[in-house]
Design an enzyme around this catalytic site. Structure first.
Site, PDB file in Angstrom:
ATOM      1  N   ASP A  32      32.141  34.856  14.115  1.00 55.45           N
ATOM      2  CA  ASP A  32      31.417  34.108  14.018  1.00 55.45           C
ATOM      3  C   ASP A  32      29.954  34.324  14.833  1.00 55.45           C
ATOM      4  O   ASP A  32      29.885  35.209  15.946  1.00 55.45           O
ATOM      5  CB  ASP A  32      32.710  33.028  15.387  1.00 55.45           C
ATOM      6  CG  ASP A  32      31.932  31.790  15.389  1.00 55.45           C
ATOM      7  OD1 ASP A  32      32.375  30.812  14.563  1.00 55.45           O
ATOM      8  OD2 ASP A  32      30.869  31.714  15.691  1.00 55.45           O
ATOM      9  N   ASN A  94      38.925  22.413  13.266  1.00 53.02           N
ATOM     10  CA  ASN A  94      38.179  21.296  13.745  1.00 53.02           C
ATOM     11  C   ASN A  94      37.592  20.229  12.150  1.00 53.02           C
ATOM     12  O   ASN A  94      37.325  21.118  11.169  1.00 53.02           O
ATOM     13  CB  ASN A  94      36.886  21.692  13.806  1.00 53.02           C
ATOM     14  CG  ASN A  94      36.683  22.256  15.346  1.00 53.02           C
ATOM     15  OD1 ASN A  94      37.785  22.091  16.279  1.00 53.02           O
ATOM     16  ND2 ASN A  94      35.671  23.589  16.221  1.00 53.02           N
ATOM     17  N   GLN A 101      33.892  19.596  14.057  1.00 54.80           N
ATOM     18  CA  GLN A 101      33.566  20.502  12.404  1.00 54.80           C
ATOM     19  C   GLN A 101      32.503  20.732  12.693  1.00 54.80           C
ATOM     20  O   GLN A 101      31.521  19.201  12.130  1.00 54.80           O
ATOM     21  CB  GLN A 101      34.254  19.779  11.109  1.00 54.80           C
ATOM     22  CG  GLN A 101      33.724  20.929  10.304  1.00 54.80           C
ATOM     23  CD  GLN A 101      34.661  20.539   9.749  1.00 54.80           C
ATOM     24  OE1 GLN A 101      35.394  19.680   9.328  1.00 54.80           O
ATOM     25  NE2 GLN A 101      34.789  20.581   8.186  1.00 54.80           N
ATOM     26  N   HIS A 107      37.242  26.192   7.790  1.00 48.82           N
ATOM     27  CA  HIS A 107      37.298  27.502   8.673  1.00 48.82           C
ATOM     28  C   HIS A 107      38.369  27.839   9.340  1.00 48.82           C
ATOM     29  O   HIS A 107      38.471  26.472   9.674  1.00 48.82           O
ATOM     30  CB  HIS A 107      36.346  27.325   8.722  1.00 48.82           C
ATOM     31  CG  HIS A 107      35.462  26.798   9.358  1.00 48.82           C
ATOM     32  ND1 HIS A 107      34.455  25.754   8.474  1.00 48.82           N
ATOM     33  CD2 HIS A 107      35.394  26.893  10.536  1.00 48.82           C
ATOM     34  CE1 HIS A 107      33.929  25.027   9.435  1.00 48.82           C
ATOM     35  NE2 HIS A 107      34.013  25.771  11.193  1.00 48.82           N
ATOM     36  N   LEU A 108      38.592  28.378   9.353  1.00 45.02           N
ATOM     37  CA  LEU A 108      40.510  28.738  10.833  1.00 45.02           C
ATOM     38  C   LEU A 108      39.532  29.945  11.746  1.00 45.02           C
ATOM     39  O   LEU A 108      38.647  30.830  11.029  1.00 45.02           O
ATOM     40  CB  LEU A 108      41.471  29.330  10.001  1.00 45.02           C
ATOM     41  CG  LEU A 108      42.278  29.888  10.839  1.00 45.02           C
ATOM     42  CD1 LEU A 108      43.306  28.219  11.258  1.00 45.02           C
ATOM     43  CD2 LEU A 108      43.322  30.248  10.039  1.00 45.02           C
TER      44      LEU A 108
HETATM   45  P1  DGP Z   1      33.573  24.031  13.433  1.00 40.98           P
HETATM   46  O1  DGP Z   1      31.773  24.014  14.599  1.00 40.98           O
HETATM   47  O2  DGP Z   1      34.644  25.073  13.244  1.00 40.98           O
HETATM   48  O3  DGP Z   1      32.915  23.767  12.185  1.00 40.98           O
HETATM   49  O4  DGP Z   1      32.901  25.625  13.157  1.00 40.98           O
HETATM   50  C1  DGP Z   1      31.442  26.185  12.758  1.00 40.98           C
HETATM   51  C2  DGP Z   1      30.720  27.913  13.019  1.00 40.98           C
HETATM   52  O5  DGP Z   1      30.698  28.371  12.151  1.00 40.98           O
HETATM   53  C3  DGP Z   1      30.552  27.902  14.708  1.00 40.98           C
HETATM   54  O6  DGP Z   1      31.381  28.649  15.295  1.00 40.98           O
HETATM   55  C4  DGP Z   1      29.370  28.259  14.304  1.00 40.98           C
HETATM   56  C5  DGP Z   1      29.557  29.380  12.990  1.00 40.98           C
HETATM   57  N1  DGP Z   1      28.572  29.936  12.224  1.00 40.98           N
HETATM   58  C6  DGP Z   1      27.174  28.574  11.910  1.00 40.98           C
HETATM   59  N2  DGP Z   1      26.658  28.759  11.232  1.00 40.98           N
HETATM   60  C7  DGP Z   1      26.946  30.809  11.368  1.00 40.98           C
HETATM   61  C8  DGP Z   1      26.248  31.670  10.271  1.00 40.98           C
HETATM   62  O7  DGP Z   1      25.366  31.309   9.743  1.00 40.98           O
HETATM   63  N3  DGP Z   1      26.829  32.610  10.663  1.00 40.98           N
HETATM   64  C9  DGP Z   1      27.821  32.799  11.143  1.00 40.98           C
HETATM   65  N4  DGP Z   1      29.148  34.202  11.603  1.00 40.98           N
HETATM   66  N5  DGP Z   1      29.217  32.133  11.799  1.00 40.98           N
HETATM   67  C10 DGP Z   1      28.420  30.806  11.637  1.00 40.98           C
END
Ligand code: DGP
Length: 121
Positions: A32, A94, A101, A107-108
């Site tokens: 993440d 989420n 979300q 995504h998990l």
């Molecule tokens: P959610 O809030 O459950 O939809 O989680 C989305 C997650 O995705 C959040 O923890 C940040 C991550 N994220 C968003 N954009 C990117 C990206 O471009 N690269 C990576 N590695 N993670 C990302």
């Protein structure tokens, strides 16, 4: 199958960079970008599904596979619980904006490496 504007579809296709942890024909997992714990990995199906609430019976095997991949990654990254269930990790979906979300591609979250409180905020 893919949404051309979806950020996770772009990551899966290699159009955006990511720190890959695991990949097979069904899923892609990466660190993440905003980790909330020492280990914070996202396990993402290659199939574009906007959320848990968009799953259909044909996705049953895929979701089960995502959990088994999470378990394997937890072992590899050293956050698996021991035989007494000490240590451990959290798995989170989420679902929708009220739940937090922000990316509408299933995504998990695999979160570990520190103790966590309950209930979440
Ligand atoms: P959610 O809030 O459950 O939809 O989680 C989305 C997650 O995705 C959040 O923890 C940040 C991550 N994220 C968003 N954009 C990117 C990206 O471009 N690269 C990576 N590695 N993670 C990302």
């Amino acid at each position: 199958m893919h949404d051309k504007d979806c950020i996770f579809c772009k990551i899966i296709r290699g159009e955006l960079p990511s720190k890959k942890v695991y990949e097979d024909e069904q899923v892609y997992a990466f660190h993440d970008i905003n980790p909330v714990a020492p280990v914070h990995v996202l396990i993402v199906p290659k199939k574009h599904i906007p959320s848990v609430h968009h799953l259909t019976p044909e996705d049953e095997q895929l979701v089960g596979h995502m959990f088994l991949v999470a378990k394997q990654i937890a072992n590899e990254l050293g956050v698996a619980p021991d035989e007494n269930m000490n240590k451990g990790y959290r798995l989170v979906f989420n679902v929708g904006k009220d739940a937090g979300q922000t990316v509408f591609h299933l995504h998990l979250h695999l979160i570990g490496g520190r103790t966590m409180s309950w209930p979440p905020g």
